[in-house]
Structures are given as C-alpha cells and as structure tokens.
Design a protein around this motif. Structure first.
Motif, PDB file in Angstrom:
ATOM      1  N   GLY A 101     115.320  -2.613  -9.930  1.00 55.85           N
ATOM      2  CA  GLY A 101     115.900  -1.758  -9.205  1.00 55.85           C
ATOM      3  C   GLY A 101     117.011  -2.530  -8.304  1.00 55.85           C
ATOM      4  N   ASP A 102     116.627  -1.610  -7.044  1.00 59.93           N
ATOM      5  CA  ASP A 102     117.713  -2.312  -5.756  1.00 59.93           C
ATOM      6  C   ASP A 102     117.863  -4.186  -5.490  1.00 59.93           C
ATOM      7  N   MET A 103     116.885  -4.355  -6.291  1.00 59.81           N
ATOM      8  CA  MET A 103     116.461  -5.604  -5.582  1.00 59.81           C
ATOM      9  C   MET A 103     117.975  -6.819  -6.624  1.00 59.81           C
ATOM     10  N   THR A 104     118.132  -7.460  -5.440  1.00 58.63           N
ATOM     11  CA  THR A 104     119.652  -8.659  -6.029  1.00 58.63           C
ATOM     12  C   THR A 104     118.542  -9.828  -6.390  1.00 58.63           C
ATOM     13  N   ALA A 149     110.877  11.363  -1.572  1.00 59.83           N
ATOM     14  CA  ALA A 149     110.728   9.714  -2.844  1.00 59.83           C
ATOM     15  C   ALA A 149     112.503   9.725  -3.310  1.00 59.83           C
ATOM     16  N   LEU A 150     113.071  11.430  -3.691  1.00 56.51           N
ATOM     17  CA  LEU A 150     114.866  10.782  -4.302  1.00 56.51           C
ATOM     18  C   LEU A 150     115.736  10.928  -3.227  1.00 56.51           C
ATOM     19  N   ALA A 151     115.330  11.065  -2.123  1.00 57.49           N
ATOM     20  CA  ALA A 151     116.236  11.611  -1.167  1.00 57.49           C
ATOM     21  C   ALA A 151     116.476  10.520  -0.743  1.00 57.49           C
ATOM     22  N   GLY A 152     115.494   9.159  -0.634  1.00 53.84           N
ATOM     23  CA  GLY A 152     115.611   7.667  -0.539  1.00 53.84           C
ATOM     24  C   GLY A 152     115.921   6.980  -1.733  1.00 53.84           C
ATOM     25  N   ARG A 153     115.454   6.963  -2.701  1.00 56.95           N
ATOM     26  CA  ARG A 153     116.775   6.955  -3.662  1.00 56.95           C
ATOM     27  C   ARG A 153     117.762   7.042  -3.880  1.00 56.95           C
ATOM     28  N   PHE A 154     118.241   7.588  -4.057  1.00 61.31           N
ATOM     29  CA  PHE A 154     119.521   8.209  -3.638  1.00 61.31           C
ATOM     30  C   PHE A 154     120.164   8.837  -2.956  1.00 61.31           C
ATOM     31  N   ARG A 155     119.524   8.115  -1.496  1.00 64.93           N
ATOM     32  CA  ARG A 155     120.554   8.414  -0.034  1.00 64.93           C
ATOM     33  C   ARG A 155     120.923   9.843   0.146  1.00 64.93           C
ATOM     34  N   ILE A 156     120.242  10.528  -0.071  1.00 66.36           N
ATOM     35  CA  ILE A 156     120.656  11.325   0.366  1.00 66.36           C
ATOM     36  C   ILE A 156     119.782  12.327   1.233  1.00 66.36           C
ATOM     37  N   GLY A 179     116.122  12.363 -16.263  1.00 67.04           N
ATOM     38  CA  GLY A 179     117.455  12.348 -15.319  1.00 67.04           C
ATOM     39  C   GLY A 179     118.238  10.631 -15.367  1.00 67.04           C
ATOM     40  N   GLY A 180     118.162  10.056 -16.132  1.00 69.77           N
ATOM     41  CA  GLY A 180     118.874   8.831 -16.995  1.00 69.77           C
ATOM     42  C   GLY A 180     119.134   8.182 -15.253  1.00 69.77           C
ATOM     43  N   GLY A 181     118.569   8.612 -14.180  1.00 74.76           N
ATOM     44  CA  GLY A 181     119.133   7.809 -13.252  1.00 74.76           C
ATOM     45  C   GLY A 181     120.325   8.281 -11.936  1.00 74.76           C
ATOM     46  N   SER A 182     120.388   9.488 -12.681  1.00 75.86           N
ATOM     47  CA  SER A 182     121.368  10.438 -11.700  1.00 75.86           C
ATOM     48  C   SER A 182     120.837  11.377 -11.210  1.00 75.86           C
ATOM     49  N   GLY A 183     121.161  10.875  -9.439  1.00 73.58           N
ATOM     50  CA  GLY A 183     120.482  11.976  -8.997  1.00 73.58           C
ATOM     51  C   GLY A 183     120.483  13.613  -8.836  1.00 73.58           C
ATOM     52  N   ALA A 184     122.040  13.627  -9.371  1.00 67.21           N
ATOM     53  CA  ALA A 184     122.495  15.357  -9.422  1.00 67.21           C
ATOM     54  C   ALA A 184     120.921  15.704 -10.587  1.00 67.21           C
ATOM     55  N   VAL A 185     121.056  15.248 -11.409  1.00 69.53           N
ATOM     56  CA  VAL A 185     120.010  15.538 -12.932  1.00 69.53           C
ATOM     57  C   VAL A 185     118.373  15.690 -11.996  1.00 69.53           C
ATOM     58  N   ALA A 186     117.968  14.949 -11.165  1.00 71.60           N
ATOM     59  CA  ALA A 186     117.021  14.508 -11.098  1.00 71.60           C
ATOM     60  C   ALA A 186     116.567  16.061 -10.160  1.00 71.60           C
ATOM     61  N   MET A 187     117.387  15.882  -9.061  1.00 71.36           N
ATOM     62  CA  MET A 187     117.251  17.179  -7.960  1.00 71.36           C
ATOM     63  C   MET A 187     117.482  18.199  -8.698  1.00 71.36           C
ATOM     64  N   ALA A 188     118.026  18.580  -9.739  1.00 73.40           N
ATOM     65  CA  ALA A 188     118.160  19.744 -11.122  1.00 73.40           C
ATOM     66  C   ALA A 188     116.088  20.279 -11.643  1.00 73.40           C
ATOM     67  N   ILE A 236     102.579  10.121  -6.164  1.00 73.06           N
ATOM     68  CA  ILE A 236     103.751  10.805  -5.647  1.00 73.06           C
ATOM     69  C   ILE A 236     105.233   9.584  -6.702  1.00 73.06           C
ATOM     70  N   ASP A 237     104.386   8.239  -6.681  1.00 67.59           N
ATOM     71  CA  ASP A 237     105.509   7.460  -6.752  1.00 67.59           C
ATOM     72  C   ASP A 237     105.515   7.637  -8.720  1.00 67.59           C
ATOM     73  N   HIS A 238     104.386   8.111  -9.314  1.00 67.49           N
ATOM     74  CA  HIS A 238     104.989   7.884 -10.701  1.00 67.49           C
ATOM     75  C   HIS A 238     105.306   8.809 -10.655  1.00 67.49           C
ATOM     76  N   ALA A 239     104.977  10.080 -10.196  1.00 68.24           N
ATOM     77  CA  ALA A 239     105.356  11.186 -10.649  1.00 68.24           C
ATOM     78  C   ALA A 239     107.995  11.152 -10.059  1.00 68.24           C
TER      79      ALA A 239
END
Length: 617
Positions: A263-266, A142-149, A105-114, A94-97
């Motif tokens: 990604g989210d690493m600093t 996974a999308l919810a976690g990635r975009f904090r939704i 989605g170009g990093g956009s949560g709305a586009v990825a959800m669509a 699922i992580d690969h998908a």
C-alpha cells in the motif's frame, strides 16, 4: 371571535418559534445543542402560558406532548444504532468491507465511491435507511482517508443516496407506508410494493448521478483543519516488518521498485540474513524470514496492525524472548496506539531498543521511529535513539497511560488512539446481522432490535460502557427531539393544516400535469421544515381531493406526495440520516441547503415529466 383570536395566536407563535429556530440553526451563532434545547424551552414556556385547549379542559401542547419526541422510537433507534455501529468500527470489520470495495473499485476513488453510494441506495430500498447509513459512515470515512478526499464532501451524499433509495419501494421509507395508509383511510386503494418503483428508480438514478458528480463539488472542505490536527497526519515513521512463512507477502516482487501489496508504505531496505537489498529491488522476491525496513505514516501502520498484527513485531529475537503472558498483553484486549518523544538527557539516548529493554520495561512495543533530521536505512532494532525522536508505541491502555510517569519519555497525550478489538469481531458481526435481519424480516420492531443490539454490544465485551456512551451524539439527540417538538407544535396549533389548506387552494383547477408539478414543489419545501412523515399525513388528503376535482387517478398525486416528502435534502432537520452524517462529516446547517436545494429542483423538474408520462396524462 375571541376563540379564533386565541387559535391564531397559537399558530403564529408556533410559526415565530420555528422561524427563529431555523435562523439560529442556519447562522450557527450558538451550538446546535443549545439552539435545540432553547427551542424546546421556548415551546414549553409559550404553550404553558397560553395553552391550546383540547375541549376537555386540558392542553393539547402540555409538557408531556412537547417532550415526547425525546422518547420517540425513531430517536431511540438512531441512538441505539450509533452504539451498534461503534461496535462494528471497534472490531475492525469496516476495514475488511473497505478493502473489498477498494478491490472492486480497482484502486480508483471515483469507482469506489460510486460503488458505496450505489450499495447504500440499493440497501435502503428494502431496509430502514438509518441502519444503512450507520453501516456506511465508517466505510466512507475510510475511503476518504484512503483517497485523501475531505470527508465533509462525502457524508451528505451518503445520506442523500439512502433517501433516494428509499423512494423506490413501499417499504423503503416510513413516509411511503404512511401515504399508503392514508389512502386506505380515505377509501382509496393502497399503494403496492412496486407500484412506483419505475418512476422512483428514474428519479433515484438522476439523483444518484447528481450526488456522485455535482454534490461533492458544491460542498466545502470542512474537515481539512480537523484532519490536520489528528495524530499521525503525514509524518513518516521508520518501521520494520518481519515476514513469517505464512505471510501474504511471501513471493511478492517489486515491479518498478514498488511492492504493491504494501500500500502506502515505502520499502527502504530488504534485510535477508547478512545481505541487504536496496531500491529498486530488481529481481528481489520476498522470502520467509526477511525483514523489511519501511517508511510509513501512522495510518498505514495502523492498517497493518488491523490486518496482520504479526507483521509488526520488531523486538522479536532482540534481547530476552517475551513470556507468553507478555505476548498476549499487547496482542489482545484493549490496545492503544500512541506517540512518545525521547527527552533531552534521557539515558535512552545512544542506545537501541534491545539494549534499553523498552518492551519489557514498559509492556509497550515500539512500532516505528520518526526522526526528521535524516533518512534512515537500517533495521529499527539497530537504530540508536536520539533526543527528539518520536516513538510510535502500542500497548494496553493502562500501560500506555503509565508512560506519563516515565521520566525518559514524554507521552503526547492527544496522540492516544484505540485500536480495533479484533478478537471480538465475530460476535460484533453476529449482533449487527441479527439486528438488521430481525428488523428487515418484521420479526420485531427496529427500535426493539436496535436497543437489544446496543445492550448486547456492551454485555458481550465488544464495547465498554464509556465507549458506548461516547457513541451517542448529543447534537443528534437534541436536534431530533427539537424537530419533533416543532412538528407537534405546528400540528396541534393548527399551523400545519393552515399551510396545507393554503397550498391546496393555491393549486386550484388547472392542467393536471401543472398542478401535480406545483404540488410536488410545495410538499418538497414543507418536508424540509416539518418532518417528512407529517408532510405525508397532511398532504395525502389534499392530493386525493385535487385528483378527484381534476378527474385523474389519485395514485399519481399520492406518489407525487411520496417522492416530494422524501426530498428532505435542504435541511439536516428534514430527515434523521442527515443528522447522522453531520458529526462524522463536520458539516454545517447550510451545507445541506448548498448541496440539497439543487437536487430538489432537479427532482422536481424530472418528476414533472416522469409522473405525467407514467400515469398517462
């Protein structure tokens, strides 16, 4: 007259039990499993004391008939597919998908959800929507976690998208096939594969934009408390990434001071031999052999482990080289991620990981160190441990469990989490694709394919028996069994026929468009109380007789039944995919009414315009 009285008693008893069940489900005064089993017990008791005669001295609602829902192929299919879906999750597929969708989605949560909801609807037009939802549940998580939704805002729209997609073709839902079969039994022409695709796509498109734009805003955030209790929330661990010659990070730069591929690493330090580069990393390109000191959440580190386990090898080169069997001990098999805290007065205090020999002593590796007191900008292997430091460790289940007996650390038990079983990903994918393929092609029933797939997941080692059993949701099992039992009671007691006849009489002779609109609304209301399949069987003859009286094509009214019977949006009992998403979304009974009732009204209004236009009256 006595016989009529007894029949009325049966019918009203069924009504009373069903209304009581709906009230309990809605108020949630009792756990859903308790309510479901209590409803079944009430049906067994009432119709055991007051049997429904079958004309041959038997009881049409005997225990076998009431309980047969627990052996229903639909229920068994759902439970088996949950096990198959768990196998897909456990192997990291699922992580690969998810990454593919994020890239699209170009990093956009709305586009990825669509994209996700659109794909779910498209697949459901040609596949049974239950496996489609099972497949997409982990992606939505996974999308919810990635975009904090909040995941509670996404799961119900996923189920709705699958239902909408199933409205567009003959094979999109079993309801559609039942209506077509009922037409044949009534002497009418059956529905063709794409006979109602045009109006179906219009309604599904309207519903799609509703669930994409409005439904998430209507749904409450029910997952925030659960997510806040999950391990690793927002805590930052200091970790280090060892860049090998074949790493995807080689050559990457940090425009604006940010390494986008991490990604989210600093990144806090890039260590190259004896030279250390600090932010903003102008002109720094990552080379093989570099060590990146990063600050990252547990979730971000878990994603790295799933994608490229070799990056997180902090002990490499420190102390005694690991033996080959020790290396395999943490790279394969059942891997567990957990947190341990360094206790006061521990002999580990003041020493580095290399000096302690933590990896070789415990067979667990330390992936990150979390210290709240100050920002650390040194390699993790150079950090001298302090009391209260939290270590993020990885190892086999038995090795992590062994940390409970280590007096130098305290294992934070609730933090333990299984990592994806990467070495079994191919076999899990083959099993999953085989189940979907043979089901979609009609080579074998989906219940057969899904059961064989569930067994194969265990037999091939993708899941063990304990993991497979944990994938079976008791709420789903009991709720589906109870809803089927209520449907049987309504049919056999005469309650369903009584209500359907009332609806037919109420419509009477009027303008065909108004009658069709009223029929849609009535069926849509019923499909959220009894099963959609029961609605299809009950209302198709009524729809045909109404069309004959109005001298219009029966196809229009039959298609209205198809669309309305699929409007199972206002209750989790209306459709099995609604029950599937309740657990992962932490949703409640009334959440479906909150988001589903407006959708039913919207589709009713749209169908009242689209169907008369399409069928020319």
């Amino acid at each position: 007259m006595a016989g009529i009285g007894i029949e009325s008693l049966h019918m009203w008893a069924a009504f009373a039990i069903i209304l009581g069940a709906l009230a309990l489900f809605a108020t949630e005064r009792l756990p859903m499993e308790v309510t479901s089993i209590g409803v079944v017990c009430a049906l067994l008791l009432v119709f055991g004391v007051f049997p429904v005669p079958d004309g041959e001295g038997g009881n049409r609602l005997d225990p076998t008939r009431i309980l047969e829902g627990f052996a229903n192929p639909a229920l068994i299919t759902v439970l088996a597919l949950l096990v198959v879906g768990q196998g897909i999750v456990r192997t990291g597929l699922i992580d690969h998908a998810t990454r593919i969708l994020l890239n699209l989605g170009g990093g956009s949560g709305a586009v990825a959800m669509a994209l996700v909801l659109g794909a779910a609807a498209a697949f459901s037009a040609f596949l049974n929507n239950t496996p489609v939802v099972v497949m997409f549940i982990p992606i939505m998580q996974a999308l919810a976690g990635r975009f904090r939704i909040s995941v509670s805002k996404l799961m119900i729209p996923l189920s709705f998208a699958a239902i909408l997609g199933g409205m567009t073709t003959l094979v999109g839902s079993s309801t559609n096939l039942l209506v077509s079969g009922a037409l044949v039994s009534l002497g009418e022409a059956p529905l063709g594969f794409f006979d109602f695709t045009v109006p179906g796509v219009i309604l599904a498109g309207i519903g799609y934009f509703y669930i994409l734009l409005a439904a998430p805003r209507l749904l409450p955030d029910r997952a925030s408390l659960v997510q806040s209790l999950l391990p690793g929330g927002g805590k930052q661990f200091i970790a280090q990434l060892s860049v090998s010659a074949d790493s995807h990070l080689v050559g990457k730069t940090a425009p604006g001071g940010i390494f986008a591929d991490l990604g989210d690493m600093t990144v806090r330090v890039v260590q190259r031999d004896e030279e250390a580069f600090l932010p903003p990393f102008e002109g720094v390109a990552i080379r093989p052999g570099d060590v990146l000191v990063v600050a990252a959440t547990r979730k971000a580190l878990t994603e790295v482990l799933t994608r490229d386990p070799g990056l997180l090898d902090p002990d490499l080169g420190a102390g005694t080289p690991p033996e080959e069997d020790d290396e395999q001990r943490w790279r394969s098999g059942e891997r567990v991620l957990a947190e341990v805290m360094v206790v006061p007065a521990s002999p580990m205090i003041g020493q580095t990981l290399a000096q302690i020999g933590f990896r070789y002593k415990t067979h667990c590796i330390v992936l990150g160190i979390q210290r709240r007191s100050r920002m650390i900008r040194m390699q993790m292997t150079d950090i001298r441990l302090a009391a209260g430091d939290v270590l993020l460790v990885q190892g086999r289940a038995e090795d992590v469990d062994g940390l409970k007996r280590d007096p130098d650390v305290v294992l934070i038990a609730w933090s333990a989490e299984m990592l994806p079983k990467l070495d079994h990903a191919k076999r899990a994918a083959l099993i999953f694709l085989a189940v979907i393929g043979v089901s979609a092609s009609g080579m074998m029933p989906i219940v057969t394919a899904s059961l064989i797939g569930a067994v194969a997941m265990v037999a091939t080692g993708v899941l063990n028996v304990r993991q497979a059993l944990r994938a079976v949701d008791a709420r789903i099992m009991t709720a589906i069994g109870a809803s089927l039992a209520m449907g049987v009671a309504l049919q056999e007691s005469g309650g369903a026929s009584f209500l359907a006849q009332l609806a037919g009489d109420a419509l009477g002779r009027s303008n065909p468009a108004l009658v069709l609109s009223a029929l849609f609304l009535i069926v849509a209301a019923f499909t959220n109380v009894i099963s959609n399949n029961a609605c299809a069987v009950l209302f198709t003859p009524i729809a045909v007789s109404i069309a004959a009286e109005l001298h219009v094509s029966p196809a229009a009214f039959a298609v209205a039944v198809v669309f309305a019977a699929n409007c199972s949006f206002a209750s989790p009992l209306g459709y099995q995919t609604n029950l599937l998403v309740m657990g992962p979304g932490h949703n409640r009974f009334l959440d479906f009414a909150r988001a589903g009732a407006p959708l039913i009204v919207l589709l009713w209004a749209a169908s009242s315009l689209v169907l008369p236009w399409y069928y020319g009256f």
